[in-house]
Design a protein around this motif. Structure first.
Motif: not given
Length: 162
Positions: A111-132
């Protein structure tokens, strides 16, 4: 009648620290990637490893590698994250310890990794990425099965391996 020594408290488990060990976020085709519609094909590799840090204390590292490609099969972004934790494990040995370090601890880190990845992707100007959700117990069981198959059909010492 003598009693065998038994830990009166039973097995002990604790999370001492959770942290990002390493992270990389790349957008190799920026800004061009932002000028087209975004319908990515996602590829994710996941791995974990554990090492003993000191008596009853282990570092577990969950590594995610995620690559998003566009319709033309060109890379949109790449995320590589090593989410780590330090865990105290006492009174657990053998296969149970291996399961704890290879399945249970990564499931706590995810869950920590999932949240961090989502933050990176959205800050990179891409749509949110919530991993399954990932079933680490199933991954662990499959890895054990593959290991047993390799050992059962291991090549002879002088046979070439691929």
């Amino acid at each position: 009648m003598s009693e065998s020594p038994v830990d009166p408290q039973g097995p002990q488990f604790g999370i001492q620290r959770i942290y990002v060990k390493d992270v990389s976020f790349e957008v190799p085709r920026a800004p061009e990637v932002f000028t087209k519609p975004w319908q990515p094909k996602m590829k994710m590799d996941i791995n974990s490893r554990a090492k003993k840090v000191e008596e009853n204390t282990y570092e577990v590292v969950l590594t995610l590698s995620i690559e998003a490609r566009d319709e033309e099969d060109q890379v949109g972004f790449i995320v590589e994250l090593s989410q780590a934790g330090i865990f105290f494990v006492e009174g657990v040995e053998g296969p149970q310890l291996q399961h704890t370090l290879s399945a249970y601890c990564p499931s706590l880190l995810f869950p920590y990794a999932r949240s961090f990845v989502d933050t990176l992707v959205t800050r990179g100007s891409f749509p949110a990425l919530m991993l399954a959700h990932v079933n680490f117990d199933a991954l662990y069981t499959e890895a054990l099965k593959q290991q047993a198959e390799r050992q059962g059909s291991a090549p002879a010492a002088d046979a070439p391996t691929h």
